[in-house]
Design a protein around this motif. Structure first.
Motif, PDB file in Angstrom:
ATOM      1  N   SER A  31      36.715  36.615  81.346  1.00 12.96           N
ATOM      2  CA  SER A  31      37.067  35.799  82.516  1.00 12.96           C
ATOM      3  C   SER A  31      36.990  34.310  82.188  1.00 12.96           C
ATOM      4  N   GLU A  32      36.002  33.907  81.366  1.00  6.49           N
ATOM      5  CA  GLU A  32      35.898  32.502  80.966  1.00  6.49           C
ATOM      6  C   GLU A  32      37.089  32.091  80.101  1.00  6.49           C
ATOM      7  N   LEU A  34      40.115  33.448  80.125  1.00  8.08           N
ATOM      8  CA  LEU A  34      41.305  33.365  80.989  1.00  8.08           C
ATOM      9  C   LEU A  34      41.358  32.040  81.735  1.00  8.08           C
ATOM     10  N   LYS A  35      40.232  31.586  82.241  1.00 11.46           N
ATOM     11  CA  LYS A  35      40.175  30.309  82.957  1.00 11.46           C
ATOM     12  C   LYS A  35      40.456  29.142  82.002  1.00 11.46           C
ATOM     13  N   LEU A  36      39.838  29.172  80.830  1.00  8.91           N
ATOM     14  CA  LEU A  36      40.025  28.082  79.868  1.00  8.91           C
ATOM     15  C   LEU A  36      41.477  27.971  79.404  1.00  8.91           C
ATOM     16  N   GLU A  38      44.137  29.149  80.976  1.00 14.74           N
ATOM     17  CA  GLU A  38      44.980  28.823  82.132  1.00 14.74           C
ATOM     18  C   GLU A  38      44.971  27.315  82.383  1.00 14.74           C
ATOM     19  N   ASP A  39      43.800  26.714  82.255  1.00 11.34           N
ATOM     20  CA  ASP A  39      43.653  25.279  82.484  1.00 11.34           C
ATOM     21  C   ASP A  39      44.168  24.434  81.321  1.00 11.34           C
TER      22      ASP A  39
END
Length: 195
Positions: A31-32, A34-36, A38-39
């Motif tokens: 999940s971390e 995916l967030k990194l 994506e950003d």
């Protein structure tokens, strides 16, 4: 004695280095990651953790995407290949804690022959994943960290190199850490460091 050699690195360009720099692939959750990514489309985790985009983490597509992402980063100029072999001095500064390292290649035979002592036992599934990742990408995307005994001559040589020029990179990244990297290409200096 362990043999070290300079190499033609594939590295970030100077403009995007702080965006490309990423945490080690194995210290962030799915999940971390995916967030990194994506950003930040320039995050190296887009290459090193392509498994987050698939249901099955060890599917052939995972490794093919890593290869494609690496080629894409090269095509866009986010990553560049060095013209000549080099060694690199790597400095990390976090608060009062300062660490130096030497980025180089080593022979796998030195590990197999016991010249490099094993410091941890890695899980076979992790080893298999990184071998497949490296083989498919035709790149070692995750460095292996080693330590060595104190060596005053080497320490002096590396300090002399750092003091002689500006770093190739100096930037801040995760966890308020400053990264500085110096490139060493002079054959005589490399030979001195090797010896």
């Amino acid at each position: 004695m362990v043999s070290i050699k300079p190499f033609r690195a594939v590295r970030p360009n100077s403009y995007d280095v702080d965006q490309i720099a990423s945490l080690p692939y194995d210290v962030v959750s799915k999940s971390e990651v995916l967030k990194l990514v994506e950003d930040n489309p320039k995050s190296f985790l887009n290459i090193d953790r392509t498994d987050v985009r698939f249901e099955t983490e060890d599917a052939d597509e995972v490794y093919e995407l890593a290869k494609d992402k690496l080629a894409d980063f090269m095509d866009k100029g986010w990553l560049i290949k060095e013209e000549e072999p080099a060694l690199y001095i790597y400095r990390l500064l976090q608060g009062d804690r300062l660490q130096y390292g030497l980025v180089t290649t080593i022979a796998v035979a030195d590990y197999a022959d016991g010249h490099i002592k094993r410091h941890e036992f890695t899980r076979p599934d992790k080893e298999k994943d990184r071998i497949r990742h490296n083989d498919c990408s035709d790149a070692n995307t995750s460095p292996i960290f080693l330590t060595m005994r104190k060596n005053s001559k080497l320490k002096f040589l590396l300090k002399k190199e750092r003091d002689a020029r500006l770093p190739l990179y100096s930037f801040d990244s995760f966890n308020d850490t400053n990264h500085c990297i110096w490139r060493i290409t002079d054959p005589a200096t490399i030979e001195n460091i090797q010896s």
